[in-house]
Write a protein that holds these residues in place. Structure first.
Motif, PDB file in Angstrom:
ATOM      1  N   GLU A 154       6.732   5.190  -3.180  1.00 27.22           N
ATOM      2  CA  GLU A 154       6.121   6.410  -3.681  1.00 27.22           C
ATOM      3  C   GLU A 154       5.174   6.129  -4.840  1.00 27.22           C
ATOM      4  O   GLU A 154       5.472   5.363  -5.750  1.00 27.22           O
ATOM      5  CB  GLU A 154       7.207   7.408  -4.064  1.00 27.22           C
ATOM      6  CG  GLU A 154       8.043   7.829  -2.872  1.00 27.22           C
ATOM      7  CD  GLU A 154       9.178   8.751  -3.238  1.00 27.22           C
ATOM      8  OE1 GLU A 154       9.069   9.949  -2.946  1.00 27.22           O
ATOM      9  OE2 GLU A 154      10.164   8.274  -3.820  1.00 27.22           O
ATOM     10  N   TYR A 155       4.048   6.805  -4.809  1.00 30.45           N
ATOM     11  CA  TYR A 155       2.987   6.592  -5.790  1.00 30.45           C
ATOM     12  C   TYR A 155       3.380   7.126  -7.164  1.00 30.45           C
ATOM     13  O   TYR A 155       4.081   8.134  -7.285  1.00 30.45           O
ATOM     14  CB  TYR A 155       1.707   7.287  -5.316  1.00 30.45           C
ATOM     15  CG  TYR A 155       0.622   7.344  -6.368  1.00 30.45           C
ATOM     16  CD1 TYR A 155      -0.230   6.265  -6.553  1.00 30.45           C
ATOM     17  CD2 TYR A 155       0.480   8.462  -7.184  1.00 30.45           C
ATOM     18  CE1 TYR A 155      -1.224   6.306  -7.510  1.00 30.45           C
ATOM     19  CE2 TYR A 155      -0.518   8.510  -8.150  1.00 30.45           C
ATOM     20  CZ  TYR A 155      -1.369   7.427  -8.312  1.00 30.45           C
ATOM     21  OH  TYR A 155      -2.334   7.469  -9.269  1.00 30.45           O
ATOM     22  N   GLY A 156       2.884   6.458  -8.193  1.00 31.32           N
ATOM     23  CA  GLY A 156       3.010   6.959  -9.545  1.00 31.32           C
ATOM     24  C   GLY A 156       1.780   6.601 -10.348  1.00 31.32           C
ATOM     25  O   GLY A 156       1.278   5.468 -10.275  1.00 31.32           O
ATOM     26  N   PHE A 157       1.253   7.545 -11.106  1.00 30.85           N
ATOM     27  CA  PHE A 157       0.138   7.237 -12.011  1.00 30.85           C
ATOM     28  C   PHE A 157       0.582   6.213 -13.040  1.00 30.85           C
ATOM     29  O   PHE A 157      -0.192   5.375 -13.492  1.00 30.85           O
ATOM     30  CB  PHE A 157      -0.342   8.513 -12.707  1.00 30.85           C
ATOM     31  CG  PHE A 157      -1.356   8.256 -13.803  1.00 30.85           C
ATOM     32  CD1 PHE A 157      -2.648   7.895 -13.478  1.00 30.85           C
ATOM     33  CD2 PHE A 157      -1.004   8.363 -15.139  1.00 30.85           C
ATOM     34  CE1 PHE A 157      -3.577   7.649 -14.479  1.00 30.85           C
ATOM     35  CE2 PHE A 157      -1.927   8.124 -16.141  1.00 30.85           C
ATOM     36  CZ  PHE A 157      -3.224   7.762 -15.807  1.00 30.85           C
ATOM     37  N   ILE A 158       1.863   6.269 -13.402  1.00 27.37           N
ATOM     38  CA  ILE A 158       2.420   5.293 -14.322  1.00 27.37           C
ATOM     39  C   ILE A 158       3.730   4.757 -13.739  1.00 27.37           C
ATOM     40  O   ILE A 158       4.548   5.525 -13.232  1.00 27.37           O
ATOM     41  CB  ILE A 158       2.657   5.903 -15.727  1.00 27.37           C
ATOM     42  CG1 ILE A 158       3.446   4.922 -16.606  1.00 27.37           C
ATOM     43  CG2 ILE A 158       3.407   7.221 -15.634  1.00 27.37           C
ATOM     44  CD1 ILE A 158       3.611   5.395 -18.024  1.00 27.37           C
ATOM     45  N   THR A 159       3.891   3.445 -13.784  1.00 33.29           N
ATOM     46  CA  THR A 159       5.113   2.794 -13.327  1.00 33.29           C
ATOM     47  C   THR A 159       5.752   2.083 -14.514  1.00 33.29           C
ATOM     48  O   THR A 159       5.097   1.280 -15.179  1.00 33.29           O
ATOM     49  CB  THR A 159       4.819   1.778 -12.213  1.00 33.29           C
ATOM     50  OG1 THR A 159       4.263   2.465 -11.086  1.00 33.29           O
ATOM     51  CG2 THR A 159       6.099   1.071 -11.786  1.00 33.29           C
ATOM     52  N   ARG A 169       7.055   6.767 -12.219  1.00 32.00           N
ATOM     53  CA  ARG A 169       8.083   6.038 -11.483  1.00 32.00           C
ATOM     54  C   ARG A 169       8.807   5.102 -12.442  1.00 32.00           C
ATOM     55  O   ARG A 169       8.164   4.373 -13.198  1.00 32.00           O
ATOM     56  CB  ARG A 169       7.472   5.232 -10.327  1.00 32.00           C
ATOM     57  CG  ARG A 169       6.788   6.107  -9.293  1.00 32.00           C
ATOM     58  CD  ARG A 169       7.763   7.048  -8.608  1.00 32.00           C
ATOM     59  NE  ARG A 169       7.093   8.098  -7.876  1.00 32.00           N
ATOM     60  CZ  ARG A 169       7.707   9.136  -7.329  1.00 32.00           C
ATOM     61  NH1 ARG A 169       9.019   9.257  -7.444  1.00 32.00           N
ATOM     62  NH2 ARG A 169       7.027  10.053  -6.685  1.00 32.00           N
ATOM     63  N   VAL A 170      10.141   5.139 -12.392  1.00 34.10           N
ATOM     64  CA  VAL A 170      10.972   4.368 -13.316  1.00 34.10           C
ATOM     65  C   VAL A 170      11.821   3.381 -12.523  1.00 34.10           C
ATOM     66  O   VAL A 170      12.453   3.755 -11.525  1.00 34.10           O
ATOM     67  CB  VAL A 170      11.886   5.295 -14.147  1.00 34.10           C
ATOM     68  CG1 VAL A 170      12.748   4.481 -15.103  1.00 34.10           C
ATOM     69  CG2 VAL A 170      11.047   6.312 -14.924  1.00 34.10           C
ATOM     70  N   GLY A 179      -2.492   3.770 -13.928  1.00 35.48           N
ATOM     71  CA  GLY A 179      -3.567   3.939 -12.972  1.00 35.48           C
ATOM     72  C   GLY A 179      -3.163   3.793 -11.526  1.00 35.48           C
ATOM     73  O   GLY A 179      -4.012   3.713 -10.641  1.00 35.48           O
ATOM     74  N   GLY A 180      -1.856   3.742 -11.242  1.00 32.18           N
ATOM     75  CA  GLY A 180      -1.406   3.629  -9.859  1.00 32.18           C
ATOM     76  C   GLY A 180      -0.644   2.349  -9.628  1.00 32.18           C
ATOM     77  O   GLY A 180      -1.039   1.279 -10.089  1.00 32.18           O
ATOM     78  N   ASN A 181       0.466   2.457  -8.904  1.00 33.32           N
ATOM     79  CA  ASN A 181       1.323   1.293  -8.696  1.00 33.32           C
ATOM     80  C   ASN A 181       0.908   0.497  -7.471  1.00 33.32           C
ATOM     81  O   ASN A 181       0.332   1.006  -6.524  1.00 33.32           O
ATOM     82  CB  ASN A 181       2.785   1.720  -8.566  1.00 33.32           C
ATOM     83  CG  ASN A 181       3.000   2.746  -7.488  1.00 33.32           C
ATOM     84  OD1 ASN A 181       2.391   3.805  -7.499  1.00 33.32           O
ATOM     85  ND2 ASN A 181       3.855   2.440  -6.535  1.00 33.32           N
ATOM     86  N   ALA A 182       1.216  -0.807  -7.514  1.00 33.33           N
ATOM     87  CA  ALA A 182       0.946  -1.684  -6.388  1.00 33.33           C
ATOM     88  C   ALA A 182       2.099  -1.620  -5.399  1.00 33.33           C
ATOM     89  O   ALA A 182       3.166  -1.077  -5.683  1.00 33.33           O
ATOM     90  CB  ALA A 182       0.742  -3.115  -6.889  1.00 33.33           C
ATOM     91  N   ILE A 183       1.900  -2.231  -4.229  1.00 26.79           N
ATOM     92  CA  ILE A 183       2.908  -2.125  -3.177  1.00 26.79           C
ATOM     93  C   ILE A 183       4.174  -2.891  -3.519  1.00 26.79           C
ATOM     94  O   ILE A 183       5.227  -2.634  -2.939  1.00 26.79           O
ATOM     95  CB  ILE A 183       2.353  -2.624  -1.828  1.00 26.79           C
ATOM     96  CG1 ILE A 183       1.940  -4.099  -1.928  1.00 26.79           C
ATOM     97  CG2 ILE A 183       1.215  -1.759  -1.357  1.00 26.79           C
ATOM     98  CD1 ILE A 183       1.520  -4.697  -0.613  1.00 26.79           C
ATOM     99  N   ASN A 208      -4.579   7.096  -2.887  1.00 24.67           N
ATOM    100  CA  ASN A 208      -3.140   7.314  -2.840  1.00 24.67           C
ATOM    101  C   ASN A 208      -2.846   8.797  -2.646  1.00 24.67           C
ATOM    102  O   ASN A 208      -3.757   9.611  -2.465  1.00 24.67           O
ATOM    103  CB  ASN A 208      -2.477   6.815  -4.131  1.00 24.67           C
ATOM    104  CG  ASN A 208      -2.769   5.353  -4.419  1.00 24.67           C
ATOM    105  OD1 ASN A 208      -3.640   5.027  -5.206  1.00 24.67           O
ATOM    106  ND2 ASN A 208      -2.016   4.469  -3.779  1.00 24.67           N
ATOM    107  N   TYR A 209      -1.595   9.143  -2.701  1.00 23.70           N
ATOM    108  CA  TYR A 209      -1.180  10.538  -2.589  1.00 23.70           C
ATOM    109  C   TYR A 209       0.196  10.703  -3.231  1.00 23.70           C
ATOM    110  O   TYR A 209       0.920   9.730  -3.460  1.00 23.70           O
ATOM    111  CB  TYR A 209      -1.117  10.973  -1.112  1.00 23.70           C
ATOM    112  CG  TYR A 209      -0.063  10.234  -0.326  1.00 23.70           C
ATOM    113  CD1 TYR A 209       1.260  10.682  -0.278  1.00 23.70           C
ATOM    114  CD2 TYR A 209      -0.379   9.066   0.363  1.00 23.70           C
ATOM    115  CE1 TYR A 209       2.226   9.985   0.422  1.00 23.70           C
ATOM    116  CE2 TYR A 209       0.575   8.374   1.071  1.00 23.70           C
ATOM    117  CZ  TYR A 209       1.878   8.830   1.093  1.00 23.70           C
ATOM    118  OH  TYR A 209       2.837   8.141   1.770  1.00 23.70           O
ATOM    119  N   ILE A 210       0.540  11.931  -3.542  1.00 29.20           N
ATOM    120  CA  ILE A 210       1.886  12.286  -3.992  1.00 29.20           C
ATOM    121  C   ILE A 210       2.467  13.248  -2.962  1.00 29.20           C
ATOM    122  O   ILE A 210       1.911  14.335  -2.729  1.00 29.20           O
ATOM    123  CB  ILE A 210       1.879  12.933  -5.384  1.00 29.20           C
ATOM    124  CG1 ILE A 210       1.337  11.945  -6.424  1.00 29.20           C
ATOM    125  CG2 ILE A 210       3.287  13.380  -5.781  1.00 29.20           C
ATOM    126  CD1 ILE A 210       1.257  12.527  -7.831  1.00 29.20           C
TER     127      ILE A 210
END
Length: 629
Positions: A146-151, A101-102, A137-141, A428-430
């Motif tokens: 939308e979830y991302g392993f890397i933000t 996520r960018v 490791g997963g983004n916070a709210i 989480n989920y994608i």
């Protein structure tokens, strides 16, 4: 006409103050001070983070996002068969950057069709960026739906802190160049503004396959403007254009006679503050054009054959969210609601025949979210946190609705004066992208029955900080359940597997003084899959130095080689050496020189039906930047 609105607005705004600058000594003081913006925006509760400060970005001569993300642990930067740059998770393969996520400030740069947008923004120009925060490791709210392993969060320079204007020119290998300009100032009613424009062209070495030339190139335009009144509002308008080669594309023999991709991404964003309440509304338009002609043919999912495959998308993304926080003694509550709409309007021209009416599946997604994070200050040194999010997806097809949830538990504790611990457990989920859900006349068939991929993680990190050095050690375990893959029939399906990854990293940094430091990091990954699809180990060494009027930066990145059994390819170990030097001639001029991939040994990307190709060319760039009174 509509697609040129932002373009004309930004071009008209840029000359307002390009030659007007306040006192040059004040300007230099602003640039020389240690930036505090990275400290203000850093959120330890949001995960395991990596910070690139302004001073580091300047010494690195990081002109594009690629210059930063290529060294991130647990990830490897690789081009795919369509010429787009992806970040591949250690040992695995992530299509269309669905796990990345960018953001620019609070604006997520998401794709209406593909989901992840790194393929568009990997070459995003950083001339107006103050610092970058990367969360693994997963983004916070706080970061959106939308979830991302890397933000990846890029924070722009603050018009209230910047003083003056600048212009830069760069030229280098293969006639590559960059032109950029930035200006700041104050309008009436204490409104600060920052205007930025850049043009970047990167020509890479042409490849050859079966007697066909495969050119490599990238041409980018970045226009950005922000208007801000402290504690009142922030208004952003932006237009980003990226044209680049589509590498080999979909061709059966990988022999393209033409392969080009064009992207335009423009948005308006308004953030309004009401005491502790924050309201954000944004609207983005995304235009994609993909031309893939192959004399030896392209086979579509239904078995039909074409030599000219011309597709386009006019997409829109609308986001609205309201967030608030309250503190009652040791208790902090952060909560809000969000709505997001993604819509696509495709066009398909196959061998000169318009087949746009063949879309079968959703042409839009609506996402509704409500979320709450609770933090409890257990002691002066320890904070416990719990996060919950309820979400509903409405597909614009067959009245399908999916009710889903995400959750997260965490602890952040100073175990001693020097030792910090972070630990998180998350579910989480994608969600499938519209590209994966919709059936269109393409070589790969969508599937309206796809279900979300579940992502469960457990992570822990220890950081020991002393006066001059820092040592870090971390671990993450990830379960990926029912991932979306392409089967032998060229159809997206949920593979009924559970992929398990165990990630480890260790890092160390030593600061000789505020201007000179060394950073080292190594990572490795174990997993239960039968083979690697990307490097499972790697690391880097970075040196930041200053001597009198010169800044120096040296970077050495290693990625472990592997055998890609599906593509039947050996990928050798990768060694990427970068060196940069900047000379501050006087208070108004800097001259810099940078060499990238100097050994010409950076990790290669395996391309099905072709051979491993380079994401980074060996390149040297000379840059001059002027600051004006």
């Amino acid at each position: 006409m509509k697609k040129h609105i932002l373009y004309n607005i930004l071009l008209a705004l840029l000359p307002l103050n390009i030659w007007a600058v306040e006192d040059i000594d004040a300007l230099l003081n602003h640039y020389e001070e240690e930036s505090a913006l990275d400290l203000k925006t850093k959120m330890d509760s949001s995960g395991h983070n990596i910070v690139y400060t302004r001073d580091e970005l300047d010494k690195m001569q990081a002109h594009t996002l690629k210059d930063v993300i290529k060294s991130i642990r647990q990830l490897t930067m690789m081009d795919n068969e369509f010429g787009a740059t992806e970040l591949q998770r250690a040992g695995a393969y992530c299509a269309n950057s669905a796990c990345v996520r960018v953001y620019v400030n609070d604006q997520e740069m998401t794709s209406g069709f593909f989901g992840g947008a790194l393929g568009i923004f990997s070459n995003y120009d950083l001339g107006h960026i103050d610092h970058i925060q990367i969360y693994l490791g997963g983004n916070a709210i706080e970061f959106g739906n939308e979830y991302g392993f890397i933000t990846i969060k890029m924070y722009t320079k603050d018009p209230d802190r910047e003083k003056g204007s600048s212009v830069g020119l760069s030229y280098g290998t293969n006639d590559s160049y960059r032109v950029n300009a930035l200006t700041t100032g104050k309008l009436d009613n204490n409104i600060g503004y920052l205007l930025y424009a850049s043009k970047l062209k990167n020509n890479k070495d042409t490849l050859e396959h079966k007697g066909y030339d495969v050119p490599r190139y990238s041409d980018n335009l970045n226009l950005f403007a922000t208007f801000k009144r402290e504690n009142d509002f922030i208004f952003e308008v932006s237009r980003y254009e990226r044209n680049h080669d589509g590498l080999t594309g979909f061709g059966d023999q990988k022999t393209p006679t033409r392969s080009d991709r064009e992207s335009v991404y423009q948005y308006l964003s308004l953030t309004k503050y009401f005491d502790t309440v924050k309201l954000q509304i944004s609207y983005a338009q995304e235009e994609l054009g993909i031309i893939n002609n192959d004399y030896n043919g392209i086979t579509l999912y239904d078995g039909s054959f074409t030599t000219e495959h011309d597709i386009g998308f006019d997409n829109e993304i609308l986001r609205m969210n309201v967030k608030d926080s309250k503190v009652f003694g040791k208790h902090r509550f952060f909560y809000g609601v969000e709505y997001q709409h993604k819509g696509i309007k495709p066009s398909f021209n196959i061998d000169g025949v318009n087949r746009s009416n063949e879309l079968d599946g959703p042409d839009g997604l609506d996402l509704y979210s409500v979320f709450l994070e609770y933090q409890y200050k257990f002691s002066e040194d320890t904070v416990l946190l719990a996060t919950g999010k309820l979400e509903r997806y409405d597909q614009h097809y067959n009245d399908r609705t999916d009710n889903l949830s995400q959750s997260r538990l965490g602890i952040i504790s100073n175990l001693s004066e020097n030792l910090l611990f972070k630990g998180f457990i998350s579910e989480n989920y994608i969600y499938p992208s519209l590209e994966q859900l919709s059936i269109t006349p393409r070589p790969v068939k969508g599937n309206v029955d796809l279900t979300p991929t579940d992502i469960d993680t457990i992570s822990a990190e220890f950081t020991y900080k002393a006066e001059q050095y820092q040592f870090g050690l971390g671990y993450l375990k990830m379960y990926t359940i029912d991932p979306i893959k392409i089967n032998a029939d060229k159809t997206y399906v949920n593979r009924k597997i559970e992929a398990i990854f165990d990630d480890f990293f260790v890092n160390y940094s030593y600061s000789f003084n505020k201007d000179n430091k060394v950073m080292l990091e190594y990572f490795w990954t174990d997993h239960n899959r039968p083979f690697n699809q990307s490097p499972s180990a790697g690391g880097h060494i970075k040196l930041f130095n200053t001597y009198e009027d010169f800044d120096f930066y040296t970077e050495f990145i290693y990625r472990e080689g592997y055998t890609h059994k599906v593509f039947d390819m050996e990928v050798d170990d990768g060694y990427d050496l970068t060196a940069a030097i900047t000379y501050h001639m006087d208070s108004t001029t800097t001259v810099s020189l940078k060499g990238q991939n100097l050994l010409d040994k950076a990790i290669l990307a395996p391309i099905r039906g072709l051979y491993p190709v380079g994401t980074l060319d060996k390149r040297v760039m000379l840059n001059v930047e002027w600051f004006f009174r």
